[in-house]
Design a protein around this motif. Structure first.
Motif, PDB file in Angstrom:
ATOM      1  N   LEU A  82     -28.138  69.054  78.506  1.00 26.28           N
ATOM      2  CA  LEU A  82     -29.066  67.956  78.769  1.00 26.28           C
ATOM      3  C   LEU A  82     -30.157  68.373  79.750  1.00 26.28           C
ATOM      4  N   VAL A  83     -29.794  69.076  80.801  1.00 28.56           N
ATOM      5  CA  VAL A  83     -30.776  69.544  81.783  1.00 28.56           C
ATOM      6  C   VAL A  83     -31.735  70.539  81.135  1.00 28.56           C
ATOM      7  N   SER A  84     -31.215  71.444  80.343  1.00 27.95           N
ATOM      8  CA  SER A  84     -32.055  72.431  79.675  1.00 27.95           C
ATOM      9  C   SER A  84     -33.050  71.752  78.736  1.00 27.95           C
ATOM     10  N   PHE A  85     -32.579  70.786  77.970  1.00 27.06           N
ATOM     11  CA  PHE A  85     -33.452  70.061  77.048  1.00 27.06           C
ATOM     12  C   PHE A  85     -34.536  69.301  77.809  1.00 27.06           C
ATOM     13  N   THR A  86     -34.151  68.619  78.879  1.00 25.35           N
ATOM     14  CA  THR A  86     -35.097  67.833  79.666  1.00 25.35           C
ATOM     15  C   THR A  86     -36.166  68.731  80.290  1.00 25.35           C
ATOM     16  N   VAL A  87     -35.763  69.844  80.854  1.00 27.41           N
ATOM     17  CA  VAL A  87     -36.726  70.760  81.471  1.00 27.41           C
ATOM     18  C   VAL A  87     -37.680  71.325  80.423  1.00 27.41           C
ATOM     19  N   SER A  88     -37.184  71.650  79.255  1.00 27.90           N
ATOM     20  CA  SER A  88     -38.069  72.197  78.226  1.00 27.90           C
ATOM     21  C   SER A  88     -39.079  71.158  77.749  1.00 27.90           C
ATOM     22  N   ILE A  89     -38.668  69.899  77.645  1.00 23.82           N
ATOM     23  CA  ILE A  89     -39.607  68.836  77.254  1.00 23.82           C
ATOM     24  C   ILE A  89     -40.665  68.631  78.337  1.00 23.82           C
ATOM     25  N   ILE A  90     -40.247  68.615  79.598  1.00 21.95           N
ATOM     26  CA  ILE A  90     -41.197  68.438  80.701  1.00 21.95           C
ATOM     27  C   ILE A  90     -42.181  69.598  80.761  1.00 21.95           C
ATOM     28  N   LEU A  91     -41.698  70.827  80.605  1.00 22.11           N
ATOM     29  CA  LEU A  91     -42.595  71.986  80.630  1.00 22.11           C
ATOM     30  C   LEU A  91     -43.570  71.962  79.455  1.00 22.11           C
ATOM     31  N   LYS A  92     -43.103  71.552  78.295  1.00 21.94           N
ATOM     32  CA  LYS A  92     -43.984  71.463  77.126  1.00 21.94           C
ATOM     33  C   LYS A  92     -45.102  70.453  77.389  1.00 21.94           C
ATOM     34  N   TRP A  93     -44.738  69.294  77.943  1.00 25.95           N
ATOM     35  CA  TRP A  93     -45.724  68.263  78.255  1.00 25.95           C
ATOM     36  C   TRP A  93     -46.710  68.765  79.326  1.00 25.95           C
ATOM     37  N   LEU A  94     -46.179  69.439  80.341  1.00 28.35           N
ATOM     38  CA  LEU A  94     -47.019  69.932  81.431  1.00 28.35           C
ATOM     39  C   LEU A  94     -48.000  70.993  80.952  1.00 28.35           C
ATOM     40  N   ILE A  95     -47.549  71.906  80.145  1.00 25.14           N
ATOM     41  CA  ILE A  95     -48.432  72.952  79.616  1.00 25.14           C
ATOM     42  C   ILE A  95     -49.509  72.344  78.731  1.00 25.14           C
ATOM     43  N   LYS A  96     -49.122  71.364  77.920  1.00 22.16           N
ATOM     44  CA  LYS A  96     -50.096  70.702  77.051  1.00 22.16           C
ATOM     45  C   LYS A  96     -51.151  69.972  77.879  1.00 22.16           C
ATOM     46  N   ALA A  97     -50.708  69.271  78.930  1.00 20.12           N
ATOM     47  CA  ALA A  97     -51.642  68.530  79.785  1.00 20.12           C
ATOM     48  C   ALA A  97     -52.578  69.478  80.530  1.00 20.12           C
ATOM     49  N   LEU A  98     -52.061  70.587  81.032  1.00 19.62           N
ATOM     50  CA  LEU A  98     -52.898  71.532  81.766  1.00 19.62           C
ATOM     51  C   LEU A  98     -53.872  72.256  80.850  1.00 19.62           C
ATOM     52  N   SER A  99     -53.459  72.555  79.630  1.00 15.75           N
ATOM     53  CA  SER A  99     -54.365  73.256  78.722  1.00 15.75           C
ATOM     54  C   SER A  99     -55.510  72.342  78.280  1.00 15.75           C
ATOM     55  N   LYS A 100     -55.257  71.054  78.129  1.00  9.95           N
ATOM     56  CA  LYS A 100     -56.335  70.116  77.796  1.00  9.95           C
ATOM     57  C   LYS A 100     -57.311  69.980  78.957  1.00  9.95           C
ATOM     58  N   ARG A 101     -56.787  69.982  80.157  1.00  6.22           N
ATOM     59  CA  ARG A 101     -57.585  69.791  81.347  1.00  6.22           C
ATOM     60  C   ARG A 101     -58.487  71.000  81.629  1.00  6.22           C
ATOM     61  N   ASN A 102     -58.020  72.191  81.335  1.00  4.70           N
ATOM     62  CA  ASN A 102     -58.766  73.414  81.648  1.00  4.70           C
ATOM     63  C   ASN A 102     -59.614  73.915  80.482  1.00  4.70           C
ATOM     64  N   ARG A 103     -59.548  73.251  79.350  1.00  4.08           N
ATOM     65  CA  ARG A 103     -60.310  73.692  78.197  1.00  4.08           C
ATOM     66  C   ARG A 103     -61.770  73.254  78.341  1.00  4.08           C
ATOM     67  N   PRO A 104     -62.727  74.189  78.190  1.00  2.00           N
ATOM     68  CA  PRO A 104     -64.150  73.777  78.291  1.00  2.00           C
ATOM     69  C   PRO A 104     -64.537  72.929  77.093  1.00  2.00           C
ATOM     70  N   GLU A 105     -65.417  71.969  77.361  1.00  2.00           N
ATOM     71  CA  GLU A 105     -65.877  71.095  76.291  1.00  2.00           C
ATOM     72  C   GLU A 105     -66.900  71.809  75.428  1.00  2.00           C
ATOM     73  N   LYS A 106     -66.868  71.519  74.127  1.00  2.00           N
ATOM     74  CA  LYS A 106     -67.831  72.112  73.210  1.00  2.00           C
ATOM     75  C   LYS A 106     -69.134  71.315  73.264  1.00  2.00           C
ATOM     76  N   PRO A 107     -70.251  72.032  73.250  1.00  2.07           N
ATOM     77  CA  PRO A 107     -71.534  71.308  73.258  1.00  2.07           C
ATOM     78  C   PRO A 107     -71.712  70.567  71.934  1.00  2.07           C
ATOM     79  N   GLY A 108     -72.151  69.344  72.009  1.00  2.00           N
ATOM     80  CA  GLY A 108     -72.221  68.536  70.812  1.00  2.00           C
ATOM     81  C   GLY A 108     -73.533  68.267  70.346  1.00  2.00           C
TER      82      GLY A 108
END
Length: 69
Positions: free
Chosen positions: A43-69
């Motif tokens: 249970l701890v392993s599963f929970t940590v992997s879900i939290i890390l997946k969410w955290l990596i996804k959130a950080l990658s969206k935040r640090n991604r440069p916006e495309k000029p439109g």
């Protein structure tokens, strides 16, 4: 006679005796304790992997440069 030469019967007897001795020395409390620890660890392993997946996804969206439109 070939069975005595190869030692298969001796190996099987030794393995069977060892297994029965180990099984007779394991209590039900030990099995329950081990099962609970395994479940908590999974249970701890599963929970940590879900939290890390969410955290990596959130950080990658935040640090991604916006495309000029």
């Amino acid at each position: 006679m070939a069975n005595l030469i190869s030692g298969t019967g001796t190996k099987a007897g030794t393995a069977g005796g060892t297994l029965l001795t180990v099984l007779s020395n394991i209590s039900t409390g030990d099995l329950v304790h081990t099962s609970v620890l395994a479940a908590v660890g999974a249970l701890v392993s599963f929970t940590v992997s879900i939290i890390l997946k969410w955290l990596i996804k959130a950080l990658s969206k935040r640090n991604r440069p916006e495309k000029p439109g």
